[in-house]
Design a protein around this motif. Sequence first.
Motif, PDB file in Angstrom:
ATOM      1  N   ASP A  97       0.825  -1.214   0.000  1.00 38.82           N
ATOM      2  CA  ASP A  97       0.000   0.000   0.000  1.00 38.82           C
ATOM      3  C   ASP A  97       0.857   1.262   0.000  1.00 38.82           C
ATOM      4  O   ASP A  97       0.509   2.253  -0.652  1.00 38.82           O
ATOM      5  CB  ASP A  97      -0.939   0.016   1.207  1.00 38.82           C
ATOM      6  CG  ASP A  97      -2.004  -1.062   1.131  1.00 38.82           C
ATOM      7  OD1 ASP A  97      -2.265  -1.556   0.010  1.00 38.82           O
ATOM      8  OD2 ASP A  97      -2.567  -1.416   2.170  1.00 38.82           O
ATOM      9  N   ILE A  98       1.958   1.234   0.718  1.00 41.99           N
ATOM     10  CA  ILE A  98       2.866   2.390   0.755  1.00 41.99           C
ATOM     11  C   ILE A  98       3.515   2.577  -0.614  1.00 41.99           C
ATOM     12  O   ILE A  98       3.621   3.698  -1.121  1.00 41.99           O
ATOM     13  CB  ILE A  98       3.940   2.211   1.850  1.00 41.99           C
ATOM     14  CG1 ILE A  98       3.306   2.042   3.221  1.00 41.99           C
ATOM     15  CG2 ILE A  98       4.944   3.356   1.839  1.00 41.99           C
ATOM     16  CD1 ILE A  98       2.522   3.229   3.708  1.00 41.99           C
ATOM     17  N   LYS A  99       3.922   1.459  -1.228  1.00 45.86           N
ATOM     18  CA  LYS A  99       4.511   1.545  -2.570  1.00 45.86           C
ATOM     19  C   LYS A  99       3.491   2.105  -3.561  1.00 45.86           C
ATOM     20  O   LYS A  99       3.833   2.927  -4.410  1.00 45.86           O
ATOM     21  CB  LYS A  99       4.983   0.171  -3.026  1.00 45.86           C
ATOM     22  CG  LYS A  99       6.193  -0.330  -2.275  1.00 45.86           C
ATOM     23  CD  LYS A  99       6.577  -1.702  -2.781  1.00 45.86           C
ATOM     24  CE  LYS A  99       7.742  -2.260  -1.996  1.00 45.86           C
ATOM     25  NZ  LYS A  99       8.102  -3.608  -2.443  1.00 45.86           N
ATOM     26  N   ALA A 100       2.235   1.672  -3.455  1.00 47.38           N
ATOM     27  CA  ALA A 100       1.180   2.165  -4.350  1.00 47.38           C
ATOM     28  C   ALA A 100       0.933   3.657  -4.132  1.00 47.38           C
ATOM     29  O   ALA A 100       0.712   4.403  -5.087  1.00 47.38           O
ATOM     30  CB  ALA A 100      -0.100   1.375  -4.134  1.00 47.38           C
ATOM     31  N   TYR A 101       0.996   4.096  -2.875  1.00 46.70           N
ATOM     32  CA  TYR A 101       0.813   5.521  -2.573  1.00 46.70           C
ATOM     33  C   TYR A 101       1.918   6.357  -3.235  1.00 46.70           C
ATOM     34  O   TYR A 101       1.643   7.376  -3.870  1.00 46.70           O
ATOM     35  CB  TYR A 101       0.793   5.744  -1.061  1.00 46.70           C
ATOM     36  CG  TYR A 101       0.798   7.195  -0.680  1.00 46.70           C
ATOM     37  CD1 TYR A 101      -0.330   7.980  -0.839  1.00 46.70           C
ATOM     38  CD2 TYR A 101       1.956   7.794  -0.191  1.00 46.70           C
ATOM     39  CE1 TYR A 101      -0.326   9.316  -0.518  1.00 46.70           C
ATOM     40  CE2 TYR A 101       1.972   9.135   0.141  1.00 46.70           C
ATOM     41  CZ  TYR A 101       0.828   9.889  -0.018  1.00 46.70           C
ATOM     42  OH  TYR A 101       0.848  11.214   0.298  1.00 46.70           O
TER      43      TYR A 101
END
Length: 121
Positions: A21-25
């Motif tokens: 999720d952090i990478k996607a953000y």
Amino acid sequence: LLLWLKPRGVNKLLDIITPPDIKAYYAFIEESVAIRRRAEESSEKPSRDSSSKRQDMFHFLFQAKNPDTGEPAYSQQELFAEANLLVIAGSDTTSIQLCGFFFYLSRSPRPYQKPIEEIRS
């Protein structure tokens, strides 16, 4: 310590343990800045209607120049950091406003009744 660890592979380790999720953000932030940069570059081309030019926060960040060198004032990484800050600041203030709104609305029977009637009708 971080400077000592950096050439020894700490970035690779952090990349492995970073949640998806952090990478996607961060991918969203990078994509948004790239889209906005393309829009800004296309609006710099001469056109008949200059009043339709989008002048948001990024317009001024892209237009900022170093007074000594004339180079752009912000690097790509600095623009990513600014975009990240603006998204977090905007979502934080919005969530606080919505929480306050629903808190006070649920504590006041008369104003609470109006949206209830509207929703149920």
